[in-house]
Motif scaffolding. Structure first.
Motif, mmCIF file in Angstrom:
data_model
loop_
_atom_site.group_PDB
_atom_site.id
_atom_site.type_symbol
_atom_site.label_atom_id
_atom_site.label_comp_id
_atom_site.label_asym_id
_atom_site.label_seq_id
_atom_site.Cartn_x
_atom_site.Cartn_y
_atom_site.Cartn_z
ATOM 1 N N ALA A 232 9.036 -18.503 58.369
ATOM 2 C CA ALA A 232 9.285 -17.424 59.063
ATOM 3 C C ALA A 232 9.292 -15.860 59.196
ATOM 4 N N ARG B 54 15.169 -9.034 57.446
ATOM 5 C CA ARG B 54 16.618 -9.021 57.600
ATOM 6 C C ARG B 54 17.261 -10.231 56.426
ATOM 7 N N ALA C 191 30.546 -9.375 63.964
ATOM 8 C CA ALA C 191 29.204 -9.865 65.120
ATOM 9 C C ALA C 191 28.864 -8.728 65.801
ATOM 10 N N GLY C 192 29.492 -7.581 66.648
ATOM 11 C CA GLY C 192 29.379 -7.169 67.428
ATOM 12 C C GLY C 192 28.005 -5.451 66.672
ATOM 13 N N ARG C 193 27.224 -5.528 67.336
ATOM 14 C CA ARG C 193 26.132 -4.703 67.273
ATOM 15 C C ARG C 193 26.291 -3.080 67.192
ATOM 16 N N GLU D 196 12.500 -19.890 64.353
ATOM 17 C CA GLU D 196 13.307 -19.244 63.575
ATOM 18 C C GLU D 196 14.700 -19.175 63.761
ATOM 19 N N ARG D 197 15.563 -19.477 63.712
ATOM 20 C CA ARG D 197 16.911 -19.284 64.131
ATOM 21 C C ARG D 197 17.705 -17.776 63.899
ATOM 22 N N LEU D 198 18.017 -16.551 65.284
ATOM 23 C CA LEU D 198 17.779 -16.042 65.497
ATOM 24 C C LEU D 198 19.339 -15.485 64.784
ATOM 25 N N PRO D 199 19.985 -14.528 64.569
ATOM 26 C CA PRO D 199 21.505 -14.539 64.676
ATOM 27 C C PRO D 199 21.705 -14.112 66.271
ATOM 28 N N VAL D 200 22.768 -13.837 67.161
ATOM 29 C CA VAL D 200 23.008 -13.356 68.424
ATOM 30 C C VAL D 200 23.566 -11.867 67.674
ATOM 31 N N LEU D 201 22.122 -11.247 68.934
ATOM 32 C CA LEU D 201 22.589 -9.452 68.697
ATOM 33 C C LEU D 201 24.253 -8.976 70.358
ATOM 34 N N VAL D 202 25.140 -8.841 69.977
ATOM 35 C CA VAL D 202 26.050 -8.065 71.372
ATOM 36 C C VAL D 202 25.515 -6.488 70.612
#
Lengths: 429, 343
Positions: free
Chosen positions: A90, A120, A239-241, B244-250
């Motif tokens: 990947a 990652r 989750a917030g970036r 690829e499974r990508l994480p959600v980026l907020v």
């Protein structure tokens, strides 16, 4: 099957043959027949791909951003194998070069090394191994794929470990193992020893000195064998970036970094660390966590789009932490805390010391300083409102006896560790 | 086995469906073509069975020992009858050359006529066609040495011109003396060259393709083959694309930005002003050593040269604020804060 560039080149040479020698349909057909014959010869004589066997060895875990090597062994039962092999991973596994030229003699085997630099955190799995086996003429090749499973776990990078040496220095000062002029460093009686020049005269134990021929001082050491429970919030708000020195990372990753620094420090000062990752249920749990076990547990964690269940988390902490302990909750200071956590605080605060660490967003601070045009000022107002909300929550939590560390992502690990040390120095654990 | 590439059995399993469909389509196409019969040729084509075709007259001629040659370039006409169905499509000089070489020439309705009459049954009225008798003629009237059927069929030397092609068609061949007339015109010699000119005959110009040497043409074809092979080489992937499974980026600040847009859209200048004032008060109070929540106005006035009322107005006035006033207020609050920090 697959063609190579040579097939095109051969056809290009055929242009000269057709154009100069045989300008007719027959000429085109003759050249085509020669091409087809070459391709057929290559396909028949190329080593079979289906019967190849593969095995892997090498790294199973690596810190995110660092280099590791995974080895792939090709065993060739048939005739000599020549060609190109691609070990597909990947994209975030960060394979440096996934294609290599391969030459395996008949019945032999070769070991190929692939360098990975995962970009990652998490489990990075290998996809397929594809072999393109060239024929003797190099015009056409047989091609086929194999599944050779392997997983490399990309561990949290632990960038804040550079803060560890100065923190350990401070810890040693507290410990009394180094000469220190800090009064009240430690609260537990350690031992008696002979007075040396430079010791605080107030620490002389007169009763012991009377029994001995020398002047004897008491030494103190910081508390040890205390319990630190780290609770990592992996729910919605994590989750917030948030932009930091290392680029945009989810709050979760910054919280992990802080948790790792804290647990490294705590284990050096011989405190016992329990780790718990929680969203609406237990995501990961490491009792008596050593650092390697902790990073392994953290690696596959991802933020989930669910609400943090404070009630269940508090129940879980109370069930685990038998004796008084420092409970560190790594979460985000959001208004939802007021309804979720605040009503439950008395139950926790009566038995444990609660410390909440929250990742602040530099973007909000930048917006709050915005001036000039209408849009910037409205943004500033919105940002100020958010900051005021956080200040209010901090004050509210402080009133319930909760310590709050609210820092920017680059500062949070250090700030949390400093707070832990000052709590330790004050004997509040 | 770890191999995952399709083997021959799996390829056959996957391909037989489309293959079957292809065979069925091909079979259907063949059957339909056969059932429709030959659709070949237009009017006066010796292969055509249609009413306006000329299969019948060609068959009659062949039965009488005349060899019928259908052609579209008429190179060898020596000793043969030349039948030109569309003489206007041929260059006049070439036509003259051809008819000079042919033993007999029959031209159908060239554009050299002097008048028009309706096609119909006419009597020959000349020795040339006396044997045939009445026939379906008409169309264009010509001038010539021998004239028949009211000048719609004339002969000058070996060249016969007929104004209407009805007598050669499958539809009209069997009426009146049409067949006899057609046979007498076309069956004069053992060979009949049935010339159906193509459009290229008229222009007499060579196309680009004719001028380019064959080597270049076939070389270009071979170049196409090379291009296709090169494309096939480049198009073949070495293994599949890896998903690829990508994480959600907020972005964490998104809610704050959303609130800012809401303020702006609803022109909530008053509300925004109050938030900014509150933030300034919260920052100023600790600077001046005051407990949080206490009004810093008087202390500020004492430290700076500003009057209390103006400071209080700046920090507390809840009067109406418009969008322009809000920008100014933000700047004034900043100026006050800077003054206190310096002072």
């Amino acid at each position: 099957m697959a063609l190579t560039g040579r097939a095109g080149l051969l056809a290009l040479i055929g242009v000269l043959v057709v154009g100069l020698l045989l300008p007719s349909w027959q000429g085109v057909l003759v050249v085509f027949a020669v091409l087809v014959a070459c391709v057929a010869v290559d396909l028949v004589l190329a080593a079979g791909v289906r019967r190849l066997t593969f095995s892997r060895a090498g790294a199973v875990s690596v810190r995110t951003g660092e280099l590791c090597v995974v080895e792939l062994t090709v065993h060739n039962p048939g005739r000599r194998l020549r060609g190109v092999l691609r070990d597909a991973w990947a994209p975030s596994a960060g394979v440096v070069a996934d294609r290599v030229a391969v030459d395996v003699p008949a019945g032999g085997s070769r070991t190929l090394s692939f360098e990975l630099r995962p970009v990652r955190r998490g489990d990075r799995t290998a996809d397929r191994v594809t072999m393109r086996s060239l024929g003797p003429l190099g015009v056409a090749a047989r091609q086929g794929s194999h599944v050779v499973p392997w997983t490399v776990r990309a561990l949290p990078p632990f960038h804040s470990r550079r803060h560890l040496p100065p923190l350990l220095e401070r810890l040693r000062e507290l410990d009394g193992r180094r000469a220190s002029l800090i009064r009240g460093a430690g609260t537990e009686f350690d031992s008696l020893r002979t007075y040396v020049i430079g010791d605080d005269v107030r620490s002389i134990d007169w009763r012991a000195s009377a029994r001995s021929s020398d002047v004897v001082v008491r030494t103190w050491r910081p508390e040890r064998d205390r319990q630190v429970t780290i609770v990592l919030d992996t729910a919605r708000t994590s989750a917030g970036r948030v932009e930091g020195a290392l680029g945009g990372l989810p709050r979760l990753d910054t919280s992990m970094d802080a948790a790792l620094l804290l647990s490294a420090l705590a284990s050096h000062s011989r405190d016992q660390v329990d780790f718990l990752a929680f969203s609406h249920k237990v995501r990961a749990s490491v009792p008596r966590a050593a650092l390697p076990a902790l990073v392994q547990a953290m690696a596959p964690l991802e933020a989930e789009l669910v609400e943090f269940d404070a009630r269940a988390a508090v129940a879980e902490v109370l069930r685990r932490a038998g004796r008084r302990s420092l409970v560190v909750l790594l979460t985000s200071l959001e208004p939802s805390i007021e309804h979720g956590l605040l009503p439950l605080l008395p139950a926790v605060a009566s038995r444990h010391h609660l410390l909440i660490a929250s990742v602040a967003d530099p973007a909000v601070h930048a917006m709050a300083a915005g001036r000039g045009d209408l849009e910037a000022v409205y943004s500033a107002a919105a940002a100020e409102r958010t900051l005021a909300e956080r200040r209010r929550l901090t004050a509210l939590l402080a009133r319930h006896g909760v310590d709050v560390v609210d820092a920017l992502p680059d500062d949070l690990p250090r700030a949390l560790a400093d707070r832990y040390l000052s709590l330790k120095a004050a004997g509040k654990l | 086995m770890t191999a995952v590439s399709p083997d021959s059995r799996r390829i056959w399993t996957a391909a037989r469906g489309p293959l079957l469909i292809g065979v069925v389509v091909l079979f259907a196409a063949v059957v339909i073509t056969l059932l429709r019969g030959t659709g070949e040729g237009g009017s006066l084509d010796p292969r055509s069975y249609r009413p306006e075709g000329s299969r019948a007259v060609a068959a009659l001629l062949e039965r009488n020992g005349v060899r019928v040659e259908l052609t579209d370039n008429a190179s060898s006409v020596k000793g043969a009858t030349l039948f030109v169905t569309q003489p206007d499509l041929i260059d006049p000089r070439r036509l003259a050359d051809l008819s000079g070489r042919a033993a007999a020439t029959v031209l159908l309705a060239p554009a050299t006529g002097v008048g028009r009459v309706e096609p119909g049954t006419r009597q020959p009225g000349c020795p040339l066609a006396a044997k045939a008798g009445a026939a379906t003629t008409g169309g264009v009237v010509y001038e010539g040495e021998q004239r028949c059927y009211d000048s719609t069929l004339v002969r000058t030397g070996t060249v016969t011109t007929i104004g209407y092609g009805g007598i050669f068609t499958n539809r009209d061949l069997d009426s009146e003396g049409n067949a006899a007339l057609a046979l007498s015109l076309l069956g004069q010699h053992e060979r009949l060259v049935w010339y159906v000119p193509s459009a290229a005959d008229r222009s007499q110009q060579k196309s680009f393709g004719d001028l380019v040497p064959a080597g270049w043409k076939f070389g270009a074809l071979q170049l196409g083959v090379a291009a296709v092979l090169t494309a096939l080489w480049r198009a073949r992937r070495l293994g599949r694309v890896v998903p690829e499974r990508l994480p959600v980026l907020v972005r964490a600040a998104e809610t704050v930005e959303g609130r800012a847009r809401l303020y702006r859209r609803s022109h909530a200048a008053g509300h925004a002003a109050e938030v900014l004032r509150q933030a300034a008060r919260d920052r100023l109070a600790p600077l001046l050593g005051l407990p949080a929540g206490e009004d810093p106005s008087e202390e500020i006035a004492r430290r700076t040269s500003r009057p209390v009322t103006s400071v209080r107005a700046l920090l507390h006035d809840n009067g109406p604020v418009d969008d322009r006033g809000l920008v100014a207020l933000a700047d004034e609050l900043d100026a006050l804060e800077n003054e206190v920090r310096k002072g």
